[in-house]
Scaffold this active site. Sequence first.
Site, mmCIF file in Angstrom:
data_model
loop_
_atom_site.group_PDB
_atom_site.id
_atom_site.type_symbol
_atom_site.label_atom_id
_atom_site.label_comp_id
_atom_site.label_asym_id
_atom_site.label_seq_id
_atom_site.Cartn_x
_atom_site.Cartn_y
_atom_site.Cartn_z
ATOM 1 N N ASP A 14 0.679 -1.401 0.024
ATOM 2 C CA ASP A 14 0.086 0.098 -0.119
ATOM 3 C C ASP A 14 0.846 1.237 -0.174
ATOM 4 O O ASP A 14 0.386 2.162 -0.553
ATOM 5 C CB ASP A 14 -1.044 0.128 1.350
ATOM 6 C CG ASP A 14 -1.891 1.025 1.029
ATOM 7 O OD1 ASP A 14 -2.255 1.636 -0.026
ATOM 8 O OD2 ASP A 14 -2.677 1.276 2.064
ATOM 9 N N HIS A 212 -6.879 4.706 8.077
ATOM 10 C CA HIS A 212 -6.031 5.680 7.626
ATOM 11 C C HIS A 212 -5.982 6.800 8.612
ATOM 12 O O HIS A 212 -6.958 7.214 9.369
ATOM 13 C CB HIS A 212 -6.443 6.195 6.205
ATOM 14 C CG HIS A 212 -6.027 5.153 5.036
ATOM 15 N ND1 HIS A 212 -6.003 5.591 3.804
ATOM 16 C CD2 HIS A 212 -5.672 3.949 5.361
ATOM 17 C CE1 HIS A 212 -5.697 4.692 3.044
ATOM 18 N NE2 HIS A 212 -5.283 3.631 3.887
ATOM 19 N N CYS A 243 0.889 11.486 3.040
ATOM 20 C CA CYS A 243 1.116 12.263 4.313
ATOM 21 C C CYS A 243 -0.091 12.313 5.231
ATOM 22 O O CYS A 243 -1.270 12.584 4.843
ATOM 23 C CB CYS A 243 1.840 13.739 3.950
ATOM 24 S SG CYS A 243 1.589 14.850 5.189
ATOM 25 N N ASN A 252 -1.646 6.432 5.435
ATOM 26 C CA ASN A 252 -1.714 5.293 6.249
ATOM 27 C C ASN A 252 -1.335 5.615 7.671
ATOM 28 O O ASN A 252 -0.345 6.317 8.072
ATOM 29 C CB ASN A 252 -0.832 4.372 5.586
ATOM 30 C CG ASN A 252 -1.323 3.558 4.443
ATOM 31 O OD1 ASN A 252 -2.331 2.910 4.361
ATOM 32 N ND2 ASN A 252 -0.584 3.594 3.384
#
Length: 310
Positions: A14, A212, A243, A252
């Site tokens: 990811d 997230h 970011c 993330n």
Amino acid sequence: MTTSVTISEVGPRDGLQSVDAVMPTESKKAWVKAEAEAGVSEIEVGSFVPPALLPQMADTAEIVAYAKTLPNLDVVTLIPNLKGAERAIAVGVDKMSIPFSMSETHSIKNVRKDHQAMLAEIQAIAELVAGQPDGQRPHFEVGLSTAFGCTIEGPVSEDRVTRLAEAAMEAGVAEVGLSDTTGYANPAQVTRMVRQIKAAIGSDKLNTLHLHNTRGLGLANVMAGLSEGITTFDASLGGLGGCPFAPGASGNIVTEDLVFMLEAMGIDTGINLDKLLKVRDIIAEALPGEPLYGFTPDAGLPLGFGSAAA
């Protein structure tokens, strides 16, 4: 609240798929090896998507083969479709996950499949897994993406998510996970969704959250998940993949911050945080100029924390 959790490192997939530069294969191997040696027990090492679409993932088969030689590591890959599943099974992944967008608009835009077409694909993959010999069947999970909201459709009906979770289980998957793809989730919403999905499909069929930190609620949402018995959380080393503070970024959760919070609370992750923090050097060298995030790496560990992280 659970006393131990699994942190699934998703940075090599990811994270790297969101970075323009292609990390060298040997650097990926060094990253995976170093995290495994730090005690990370599950790593999503890549995805089986066409290299023309994601050149960052072109070496996934080689990374899987290498990761499979490391002890005490569950090797995970993302698969986009049946063909991807065939490739993942061929190289012996331990676990594979397919993203299933709860926003039909998002699904059509991303994979050109509506919900019925996706369910048919999921069923075909489940049948492929079931047809493998004993000991060679990877754990097949569906990630319910955009489950908390969509940048195209906006709010996503919680009843729709529940219905599609049930449909995925009926198609033959082992379990589902909830993904806050767009960083829309808040703790109250996480609590409601986890309770509702578990009530519908069984408490043992929802164990994973992919959260997230786009709007700063990542760790707060982890706390909500912990309170509802979630035992696996996805995170990315250095927050790679966007970011956490930029609106619209993927953001993330930072693996290092998540490990620190859990270990400080007395929740066992099995991860040595001192060793984990050193893994950042591998990424920094392989991707010069790529920003890495995390409050814990910047602030350092507090006095007396060492015994909890060992």
